[in-house]
Design a protein around this motif. Structure first.
Motif, PDB file in Angstrom:
ATOM      1  N   GLN A 197       0.842  -1.193   0.000  1.00 12.44           N
ATOM      2  CA  GLN A 197       0.000   0.000   0.000  1.00 12.44           C
ATOM      3  C   GLN A 197       0.883   1.251   0.000  1.00 12.44           C
ATOM      4  N   THR A 198       0.652   2.123  -0.945  1.00 16.15           N
ATOM      5  CA  THR A 198       1.420   3.358  -1.032  1.00 16.15           C
ATOM      6  C   THR A 198       0.976   4.298   0.073  1.00 16.15           C
ATOM      7  N   ARG A 199       1.910   4.727   0.881  1.00 11.59           N
ATOM      8  CA  ARG A 199       1.609   5.642   1.983  1.00 11.59           C
ATOM      9  C   ARG A 199       1.961   7.084   1.632  1.00 11.59           C
ATOM     10  N   LEU A 200       2.880   7.271   0.687  1.00  6.51           N
ATOM     11  CA  LEU A 200       3.254   8.618   0.259  1.00  6.51           C
ATOM     12  C   LEU A 200       3.848   8.504  -1.135  1.00  6.51           C
ATOM     13  N   ALA A 201       3.473   9.399  -2.010  1.00  8.85           N
ATOM     14  CA  ALA A 201       4.021   9.424  -3.369  1.00  8.85           C
ATOM     15  C   ALA A 201       4.271  10.872  -3.767  1.00  8.85           C
ATOM     16  N   LYS A 202       5.437  11.113  -4.313  1.00  9.24           N
ATOM     17  CA  LYS A 202       5.760  12.465  -4.777  1.00  9.24           C
ATOM     18  C   LYS A 202       6.492  12.327  -6.108  1.00  9.24           C
ATOM     19  N   TYR A 203       6.019  13.058  -7.112  1.00  5.58           N
ATOM     20  CA  TYR A 203       6.602  13.012  -8.449  1.00  5.58           C
ATOM     21  C   TYR A 203       7.226  14.359  -8.778  1.00  5.58           C
ATOM     22  N   PHE A 204       8.345  14.309  -9.486  1.00  2.00           N
ATOM     23  CA  PHE A 204       9.052  15.517  -9.894  1.00  2.00           C
ATOM     24  C   PHE A 204       9.180  15.519 -11.414  1.00  2.00           C
ATOM     25  N   SER A 205       8.714  16.560 -12.047  1.00  2.00           N
ATOM     26  CA  SER A 205       8.867  16.813 -13.487  1.00  2.00           C
ATOM     27  C   SER A 205       8.481  15.634 -14.360  1.00  2.00           C
TER      28      SER A 205
ATOM     29  N   LEU B   3      13.331  12.128   9.420  1.00  2.20           N
ATOM     30  CA  LEU B   3      11.994  11.734   9.891  1.00  2.20           C
ATOM     31  C   LEU B   3      12.067  11.173  11.307  1.00  2.20           C
ATOM     32  N   ASP B   4      13.086  10.355  11.589  1.00  2.00           N
ATOM     33  CA  ASP B   4      13.267   9.806  12.941  1.00  2.00           C
ATOM     34  C   ASP B   4      13.484  10.912  13.955  1.00  2.00           C
ATOM     35  N   LYS B   5      14.300  11.882  13.579  1.00  2.00           N
ATOM     36  CA  LYS B   5      14.591  12.984  14.500  1.00  2.00           C
ATOM     37  C   LYS B   5      13.335  13.814  14.767  1.00  2.00           C
ATOM     38  N   HIS B   6      12.522  13.997  13.744  1.00  2.00           N
ATOM     39  CA  HIS B   6      11.310  14.802  13.913  1.00  2.00           C
ATOM     40  C   HIS B   6      10.225  14.039  14.678  1.00  2.00           C
ATOM     41  N   PHE B   7       9.939  12.824  14.253  1.00  2.00           N
ATOM     42  CA  PHE B   7       8.842  12.055  14.846  1.00  2.00           C
ATOM     43  C   PHE B   7       9.286  11.221  16.048  1.00  2.00           C
ATOM     44  N   GLY B   8      10.577  10.953  16.173  1.00  2.00           N
ATOM     45  CA  GLY B   8      11.052  10.054  17.218  1.00  2.00           C
ATOM     46  C   GLY B   8      10.694   8.625  16.837  1.00  2.00           C
ATOM     47  N   GLN B   9      11.580   7.933  16.162  1.00  2.00           N
ATOM     48  CA  GLN B   9      11.311   6.594  15.636  1.00  2.00           C
ATOM     49  C   GLN B   9      10.083   6.610  14.730  1.00  2.00           C
ATOM     50  N   VAL B  10      10.257   7.125  13.536  1.00  2.00           N
ATOM     51  CA  VAL B  10       9.151   7.247  12.580  1.00  2.00           C
ATOM     52  C   VAL B  10       8.580   5.865  12.267  1.00  2.00           C
ATOM     53  N   CYS B  11       7.267   5.827  12.124  1.00  2.00           N
ATOM     54  CA  CYS B  11       6.595   4.578  11.761  1.00  2.00           C
ATOM     55  C   CYS B  11       5.529   4.897  10.709  1.00  2.00           C
ATOM     56  N   GLU B  12       4.903   3.855  10.228  1.00  2.00           N
ATOM     57  CA  GLU B  12       3.894   4.012   9.185  1.00  2.00           C
ATOM     58  C   GLU B  12       2.749   4.919   9.632  1.00  2.00           C
TER      59      GLU B  12
ATOM     60  N   ASP C  93       2.864   7.492  11.652  1.00  2.00           N
ATOM     61  CA  ASP C  93       3.281   8.895  11.583  1.00  2.00           C
ATOM     62  C   ASP C  93       3.089   9.441  10.173  1.00  2.00           C
ATOM     63  N   ILE C  94       3.454   8.636   9.190  1.00  2.00           N
ATOM     64  CA  ILE C  94       3.342   9.071   7.802  1.00  2.00           C
ATOM     65  C   ILE C  94       1.877   9.168   7.390  1.00  2.00           C
ATOM     66  N   MET C  95       1.058   8.244   7.864  1.00  2.00           N
ATOM     67  CA  MET C  95      -0.368   8.288   7.528  1.00  2.00           C
ATOM     68  C   MET C  95      -1.083   9.434   8.229  1.00  2.00           C
ATOM     69  N   ASN C  96      -0.696   9.733   9.474  1.00  4.50           N
ATOM     70  CA  ASN C  96      -1.380  10.773  10.245  1.00  4.50           C
ATOM     71  C   ASN C  96      -0.910  12.181   9.896  1.00  4.50           C
ATOM     72  N   GLU C  97       0.340  12.314   9.453  1.00  7.14           N
ATOM     73  CA  GLU C  97       0.877  13.644   9.132  1.00  7.14           C
ATOM     74  C   GLU C  97       1.568  13.652   7.770  1.00  7.14           C
ATOM     75  N   PRO C  98       0.844  13.332   6.697  1.00  4.49           N
ATOM     76  CA  PRO C  98       1.502  13.310   5.382  1.00  4.49           C
ATOM     77  C   PRO C  98       1.991  14.687   4.940  1.00  4.49           C
ATOM     78  N   GLU C  99       1.282  15.741   5.363  1.00  3.12           N
ATOM     79  CA  GLU C  99       1.716  17.081   4.962  1.00  3.12           C
ATOM     80  C   GLU C  99       3.067  17.431   5.580  1.00  3.12           C
ATOM     81  N   MET C 100       3.340  16.943   6.796  1.00  8.79           N
ATOM     82  CA  MET C 100       4.634  17.208   7.431  1.00  8.79           C
ATOM     83  C   MET C 100       5.743  16.442   6.714  1.00  8.79           C
TER      84      MET C 100
END
Length: 145
Positions: free
Chosen positions: A14-22, A93-102, A104-111
């Motif tokens: 399952q894609t949790r975050l996708a970002k495309y450039f050009s 991401l680890d430094k910001h969230f403190g042990q980043v997990c799935e 964190d990415i689902m709850n704060e995708p904008e961050m």
């Protein structure tokens, strides 16, 4: 370094975050590309190297806990440099969230997008210094409170 896309995917594909450039791909083309890349990546064993070629892209990936970080780049790019970028991104991401997990990415995708935007500009790496990246993020959080 020309990064074409970044995908964060869980072990179930399952894609949790996708970002495309050009890349001017339609939603259907992006969905098909993501499906192909994710299926191929998830089917690889731990003994295989962390990069492979797919279509006109070189896919570089790394697994951290239950998340796969996948980056599509040009054929000429250095795979080890991209692996270093992935590692630096995860450290930030680890430094910001403190042990980043799935979650964190689902709850704060904008961050996560904001942190990625601090590191990448139009597919080029502009900063890898964790302090420089997190400073505006912390300012943004103080304003939000």
């Amino acid at each position: 370094m020309t990064i074409k896309f970044v995908l964060l995917v869980n072990k179930q594909g399952q894609t949790r975050l996708a970002k495309y450039f050009s890349e001017f791909l339609t939603t259907e083309e992006r969905r098909a590309l993501e499906g192909e890349v994710v299926r191929k990546c998830l089917s690889r064993t731990d003994k295989q190297c962390s990069f492979y070629e797919h279509r006109q892209y070189k896919i570089v990936y790394r697994r951290y806990a239950s998340l796969f970080f996948m980056v599509g780049v040009d054929d000429e790019e250095n795979e080890l440099g991209v692996l270093e970028f992935i590692h630096c991104f995860v450290e930030v991401l680890d430094k910001h969230f403190g042990q980043v997990c799935e979650l964190d990415i689902m709850n704060e995708p904008e961050m996560v997008h904001y942190i990625m935007d601090e590191m990448l500009l139009n597919g080029c790496i502009v900063d890898t210094n964790k302090t420089n990246i997190l400073e505006p993020v912390q300012l943004l959080e103080t304003v939000d409170k």
